[in-house]
Design an enzyme around this catalytic site. Structure first.
Site, short mmCIF file in Angstrom:
data_model
loop_
_atom_site.label_atom_id
_atom_site.label_comp_id
_atom_site.label_asym_id
_atom_site.label_seq_id
_atom_site.Cartn_x
_atom_site.Cartn_y
_atom_site.Cartn_z
N LEU A 198 -41.96 55.32 -13.38
CA LEU A 198 -41.67 54.00 -13.87
C LEU A 198 -41.71 54.21 -15.53
CD1 LEU A 198 -40.42 51.11 -14.46
CD2 LEU A 198 -42.66 50.40 -13.96
N HIS A 199 -40.66 54.05 -16.39
CA HIS A 199 -40.90 54.00 -17.74
C HIS A 199 -39.97 53.25 -18.39
CE1 HIS A 199 -38.58 57.53 -16.93
NE2 HIS A 199 -37.88 57.55 -18.26
N VAL A 200 -40.35 52.53 -19.60
CA VAL A 200 -39.64 51.83 -20.43
C VAL A 200 -39.46 52.26 -21.73
CG1 VAL A 200 -39.44 49.32 -21.63
CG2 VAL A 200 -40.51 49.66 -19.16
#
Length: 145
Positions: free
Chosen positions: A97-99
């Site tokens: 998960l990465h924003v």
């Protein structure tokens, strides 16, 4: 943490990255292929592949960090605004998960989303999508402990 995951390595300090923020929950660093200078990524320290995998108890604190970084990117880059995005599996270059937090300026050349829009065939198709989503939300909410 997953040993081979590049973002887990960064979170552990086992891989180089230009860190801009870190706390007990997450780490932020400059994207190595930025859309614009200041484009950064926020990742949870623990390995969650997608946003749906992030425990509900961490969503609020994690997105408080997204909000902080968005303000910081806009201020540090003297940006007119920002683009904040998450990919889940499709177009997710690292399965962690990465924003993305990207500084934006008026007339910077980016045009909305990076893919063509697909309008509904007709009103009935939109209503069918609405009904399917409403049903899925109801199912998911009723399954919560």
């Amino acid at each position: 943490m997953v040993r081979a995951c590049q973002f887990c390595k960064i979170a552990r300090g086992d891989a180089e990255a230009d860190l801009v923020f870190q706390d007990a929950l997450s780490v932020a660093f400059l994207d190595h292929r930025p859309l614009f200078p200041g484009h950064c990524l926020l990742v949870p320290r623990d390995h969650y592949q997608t946003l749906p995998d992030l425990p509900a108890s961490l969503v609020g604190p994690f997105f408080a960090n997204v909000q902080l970084l968005t303000r910081a990117v806009e201020r540090a880059c003297a940006a007119d605004g920002s683009f904040v995005a998450v990919n889940n599996r499709v177009s997710q270059s690292v399965p962690h998960l990465h924003v993305h937090i990207v500084p934006r300026r008026y007339k910077d050349g980016l045009r909305g989303f990076f893919w063509p829009r697909q309008p509904y065939k007709d009103r009935q198709a939109a209503l069918e999508a609405q009904a399917a989503l409403t049903a899925a939300i109801t199912e998911l909410q009723s399954g919560r402990a």
